[in-house]
Scaffold this motif. Structure first.
Motif, PDB file in Angstrom:
ATOM      1  N   LYS A  88      -9.030  -1.468-105.384  1.00 51.32           N
ATOM      2  CA  LYS A  88     -10.433  -1.093-105.204  1.00 51.32           C
ATOM      3  C   LYS A  88     -11.310  -1.906-106.135  1.00 51.32           C
ATOM      4  O   LYS A  88     -10.863  -2.360-107.186  1.00 51.32           O
ATOM      5  N   CYS A  89     -12.563  -2.057-105.737  1.00 50.99           N
ATOM      6  CA  CYS A  89     -13.561  -2.694-106.591  1.00 50.99           C
ATOM      7  C   CYS A  89     -14.929  -2.146-106.192  1.00 50.99           C
ATOM      8  O   CYS A  89     -15.060  -1.475-105.168  1.00 50.99           O
ATOM      9  N   SER A  90     -15.921  -2.435-106.994  1.00 46.75           N
ATOM     10  CA  SER A  90     -17.292  -2.023-106.680  1.00 46.75           C
ATOM     11  C   SER A  90     -18.048  -3.189-106.074  1.00 46.75           C
ATOM     12  O   SER A  90     -17.925  -4.322-106.540  1.00 46.75           O
ATOM     13  N   GLU A 150     -15.014   2.584 -99.059  1.00 43.57           N
ATOM     14  CA  GLU A 150     -13.965   3.579 -99.302  1.00 43.57           C
ATOM     15  C   GLU A 150     -13.962   4.705 -98.264  1.00 43.57           C
ATOM     16  O   GLU A 150     -12.913   5.196 -97.880  1.00 43.57           O
ATOM     17  N   ARG A 209     -21.179   0.512-104.338  1.00 43.30           N
ATOM     18  CA  ARG A 209     -20.227   1.418-103.690  1.00 43.30           C
ATOM     19  C   ARG A 209     -18.801   0.900-103.844  1.00 43.30           C
ATOM     20  O   ARG A 209     -18.563  -0.294-103.984  1.00 43.30           O
ATOM     21  N   THR A 210     -17.857   1.834-103.779  1.00 46.27           N
ATOM     22  CA  THR A 210     -16.451   1.481-103.919  1.00 46.27           C
ATOM     23  C   THR A 210     -15.923   0.878-102.625  1.00 46.27           C
ATOM     24  O   THR A 210     -16.111   1.445-101.537  1.00 46.27           O
TER      25      THR A 210
END
Length: 133
Positions: free
Chosen positions: A114-116, A95, A122-123
């Motif tokens: 977005k995803c982790s 990100e 972390r994003t």
């Protein structure tokens, strides 16, 4: 000069990228790499993973700090997309990594969400690109 390369040639660059981003661990090799070489020295790379006949992931995009700002990353991504037979491309970027996000955007990739990261927590921003030709 652009050319293809193997994992042994790019391992140093990919490891430097992981260190710079604070990811840690051992990066896993991609299926193939395109490198930018200047005066006999590999200074940038982009990798790809085939995800079947339709999809490919763009990964391991890295340019050594002293070579940044010259359009090398954009050139690498554009050539990888042009040369690979896949029609749909995916890429994930941390990100906070706005330079890589800009490169992908300039190459026609769209931020899709977005995803982790399952590895770091972390994003990540997920980018997609559909080749129309």
């Amino acid at each position: 000069m652009l050319r293809t390369a193997g994992w042994d040639e790019v391992r140093r660059l990919v490891s430097a990228s992981y260190e710079e981003q604070g990811i840690g661990g051992n990066p896993s090799p991609a299926n193939g790499y395109l490198v930018y070489e200047e005066k006999g020295k590999v200074v940038a790379c982009v990798g790809w993973r085939r995800l079947g006949w339709l999809y490919a992931e763009i990964c391991h995009l890295y340019v050594m700090p002293s070579y940044r700002g010259r359009g090398i990353a954009k050139l690498l991504v554009q050539e990888a997309v042009k040369e690979l037979p896949a029609k749909v491309f995916l890429a994930t970027v941390l990100e906070w990594n706005t330079p890589s996000q800009r490169v992908l955007s300039h190459c026609g990739f769209q931020a899709a969400g977005k995803c982790s990261s399952p590895v770091t927590g972390r994003t990540l921003i997920v980018f997609t690109f559909v080749k129309t030709e």
